[in-house]
Write a protein that holds these residues in place. Structure first.
Motif, short mmCIF file in Angstrom:
data_model
loop_
_atom_site.label_atom_id
_atom_site.label_comp_id
_atom_site.label_asym_id
_atom_site.label_seq_id
_atom_site.Cartn_x
_atom_site.Cartn_y
_atom_site.Cartn_z
N LEU A 134 0.82 -1.21 0.00
CA LEU A 134 0.00 0.00 0.00
C LEU A 134 0.86 1.26 0.00
CD1 LEU A 134 -2.86 -1.02 2.43
CD2 LEU A 134 -3.01 -0.68 -0.04
N GLU A 135 2.06 1.17 0.55
CA GLU A 135 2.97 2.32 0.53
C GLU A 135 3.38 2.63 -0.90
OE1 GLU A 135 4.91 5.43 2.26
OE2 GLU A 135 3.60 3.99 3.25
N ARG A 136 3.55 1.58 -1.70
CA ARG A 136 3.93 1.76 -3.10
C ARG A 136 2.76 2.20 -3.96
NH1 ARG A 136 6.41 -3.82 -3.09
NH2 ARG A 136 8.16 -3.52 -1.73
N GLU A 137 1.59 1.60 -3.70
CA GLU A 137 0.39 1.90 -4.48
C GLU A 137 -0.77 2.15 -3.52
OE1 GLU A 137 -0.44 -0.99 -7.50
OE2 GLU A 137 1.68 -1.40 -7.79
N PRO A 138 -0.90 3.39 -3.04
CA PRO A 138 -1.96 3.68 -2.06
C PRO A 138 -3.36 3.38 -2.59
CG PRO A 138 -0.44 5.52 -2.28
CD PRO A 138 -0.11 4.55 -3.37
N GLU A 139 -4.16 2.81 -1.71
CA GLU A 139 -5.55 2.52 -2.01
C GLU A 139 -6.40 3.20 -0.93
OE1 GLU A 139 -6.16 -1.67 -2.16
OE2 GLU A 139 -4.70 -1.98 -3.74
N ASP A 140 -7.51 2.62 -0.65
CA ASP A 140 -8.41 3.12 0.37
C ASP A 140 -7.74 2.95 1.74
OD1 ASP A 140 -10.49 3.77 2.05
OD2 ASP A 140 -11.73 2.04 1.52
N PRO A 141 -7.48 4.05 2.49
CA PRO A 141 -6.82 3.94 3.79
C PRO A 141 -7.64 3.16 4.81
CG PRO A 141 -7.56 6.20 3.39
CD PRO A 141 -7.80 5.41 2.14
N ASN A 142 -8.95 3.07 4.62
CA ASN A 142 -9.77 2.30 5.56
C ASN A 142 -9.52 0.80 5.44
OD1 ASN A 142 -11.04 4.58 6.64
ND2 ASN A 142 -12.52 4.60 4.97
N HIS A 143 -9.01 0.39 4.30
CA HIS A 143 -8.73 -1.04 4.10
C HIS A 143 -7.63 -1.50 5.06
CE1 HIS A 143 -8.42 -4.95 2.62
NE2 HIS A 143 -7.79 -4.75 1.49
N ASP A 144 -6.65 -0.64 5.33
CA ASP A 144 -5.59 -1.00 6.29
C ASP A 144 -6.19 -1.33 7.64
OD1 ASP A 144 -3.76 -0.45 4.32
OD2 ASP A 144 -3.04 1.41 5.21
N ALA A 145 -7.12 -0.50 8.09
CA ALA A 145 -7.76 -0.72 9.39
C ALA A 145 -8.53 -2.03 9.39
CB ALA A 145 -8.68 0.45 9.73
N GLU A 146 -9.15 -2.36 8.27
CA GLU A 146 -9.89 -3.62 8.17
C GLU A 146 -8.95 -4.81 8.30
OE1 GLU A 146 -12.15 -3.69 4.55
OE2 GLU A 146 -13.10 -1.77 5.00
N VAL A 147 -7.79 -4.74 7.66
CA VAL A 147 -6.82 -5.84 7.72
C VAL A 147 -6.33 -6.03 9.16
CG1 VAL A 147 -4.53 -6.60 6.97
CG2 VAL A 147 -6.12 -5.60 5.32
N ILE A 148 -6.02 -4.94 9.84
CA ILE A 148 -5.58 -5.02 11.23
C ILE A 148 -6.72 -5.53 12.10
CG2 ILE A 148 -4.81 -3.68 13.24
CD1 ILE A 148 -2.62 -4.06 11.20
N GLY A 149 -7.92 -5.06 11.86
CA GLY A 149 -9.08 -5.52 12.62
C GLY A 149 -9.30 -7.01 12.49
#
Length: 80
Positions: free
Chosen positions: A20-35
């Motif tokens: 995601l650092e290389r190709e940013p997407e929806d920032p909320n998706h990061d939270a979903e993965v951690i969740g």
């Protein structure tokens, strides 16, 4: 969840973060993965409705201590 499986999931989370650092997407998706990781690694907390606030705090800390230590250790190990 076993320590080895937690480590695999954390490597996956870190790999996803690097992608995601290389190709940013929806920032909320990061939270979903951690969740999802936390939901899989942390067991349900069992409480008794008759406990005082102090008892509840002590019991939640006791029940979450080992899972959170495993998660922290796996993140540290992956980082190293």
């Amino acid at each position: 969840m076993e320590e080895r499986e937690i480590a695999r999931r954390i490597v996956g989370v870190l790999t996803r973060a690097q992608d995601l650092e290389r190709e940013p997407e929806d920032p909320n998706h990061d939270a979903e993965v951690i969740g999802e990781l936390l939901a899989e690694c942390i067991p349900p907390v069992l409480i008794d409705r008759s406990w005082s606030d102090a008892q509840l705090t002590q019991e939640v800390n006791r029940q979450l201590d080992a899972p959170l230590q495993l998660i922290a250790a796996a993140f540290a190990s992956a980082f190293i």
